[in-house]
Write an enzyme that holds these catalytic residues in place. Structure first.
Site, PDB file in Angstrom:
ATOM      1  N   CYS A  89       0.853  -1.183   0.000  1.00 33.91           N
ATOM      2  CA  CYS A  89       0.000   0.000   0.000  1.00 33.91           C
ATOM      3  C   CYS A  89       0.892   1.237   0.000  1.00 33.91           C
ATOM      4  CB  CYS A  89      -0.894  -0.009   1.241  1.00 33.91           C
ATOM      5  SG  CYS A  89      -2.021   1.382   1.362  1.00 33.91           S
ATOM      6  N   HIS A 131      -8.878  -3.660  -2.759  1.00 33.48           N
ATOM      7  CA  HIS A 131      -7.987  -2.886  -1.894  1.00 33.48           C
ATOM      8  C   HIS A 131      -8.417  -1.412  -1.855  1.00 33.48           C
ATOM      9  CE1 HIS A 131      -3.833  -1.953  -0.279  1.00 33.48           C
ATOM     10  NE2 HIS A 131      -4.201  -0.756  -0.720  1.00 33.48           N
ATOM     11  N   GLU A 132      -8.637  -0.827  -3.031  1.00 39.51           N
ATOM     12  CA  GLU A 132      -8.984   0.600  -3.082  1.00 39.51           C
ATOM     13  C   GLU A 132     -10.390   0.863  -2.543  1.00 39.51           C
ATOM     14  OE1 GLU A 132      -6.575   2.556  -3.431  1.00 39.51           O
ATOM     15  OE2 GLU A 132      -5.187   1.086  -4.278  1.00 39.51           O
ATOM     16  N   HIS A 135     -10.202   1.140   1.093  1.00 38.81           N
ATOM     17  CA  HIS A 135      -9.736   2.478   1.498  1.00 38.81           C
ATOM     18  C   HIS A 135     -10.905   3.456   1.613  1.00 38.81           C
ATOM     19  CE1 HIS A 135      -5.439   2.662   1.975  1.00 38.81           C
ATOM     20  NE2 HIS A 135      -5.208   2.087   0.804  1.00 38.81           N
TER      21      HIS A 135
END
Length: 182
Positions: A89, A131-132, A135
């Site tokens: 990351c 993953h994003e 976030h």
């Protein structure tokens, strides 16, 4: 080029759910350009707006031959296969650990002009989308690691030169799979 500083693990903005984008205007297009330029300069596969300190549901990606951005993204899991693999990351520079993700997802959202977009691709793209999107929900991938790996990760983060000593917070992902890591 409008490269922005990337917020590091421990910054509260990384633990706050981002707001839906409601205005598809010049300011949003500027944000997408900043995200893209910063991601490219940092050599990342993706970056989400909270990593630049902006609490909006937007991310850019460039992985495995796919490149673009999504505004107000969602994703649907396709099948029941998982992938385990190294993940890093930009907000946790220089460190990587194996993380479990769904092997196939279809992401939907809008582009910066308010037009619908659907993204589907390789296992690497699926990993990036998950993953994003995490976030955007205030979740950092170390939250998804198995217990032993997470303990090792937290120790390595605390020892990293860039870490400022803030007390790290762990958070559960609202997306399927959390709690089922390795």
């Amino acid at each position: 080029m409008t490269v922005q500083p990337i917020r590091l693990f421990g910054d509260p903005v990384l633990r706050t759910r981002a707001a839906e984008v409601t205005d598809f205007d010049a300011e949003l297009r500027h944000l997408v350009r900043d995200l893209w330029d910063t991601m490219q300069e940092a050599g990342g596969a993706g970056i989400a707006a909270p990593q630049l300190g902006v609490g909006l549901r937007v991310f850019t990606y460039h992985c495995d031959g796919f490149a673009g951005h999504l505004v107000n993204p969602t994703f649907e899991v396709v099948g029941d296969e998982y992938q385990d693999g190294p993940e890093g990351c930009l907000s946790i520079p220089g460190l990587r650990w194996d993380c479990r993700r769904h092997l196939h997802v279809v992401a939907k959202g809008w582009n910066m002009h308010g037009e619908p977009v659907e993204v589907e691709g390789s296992d690497l793209l699926a990993r990036c989308v998950q993953h994003e999107t995490d976030h955007l929900d205030g979740v950092v991938f170390v939250d998804r690691l198995d217990v032993e790996t997470r303990k090792r990760a937290m120790r390595e983060i605390r020892e990293a030169d860039w870490f400022d000593g803030a007390v790290p917070v762990l958070k559960q992902s609202p997306h399927p799979l959390f709690g089922e890591a390795n």
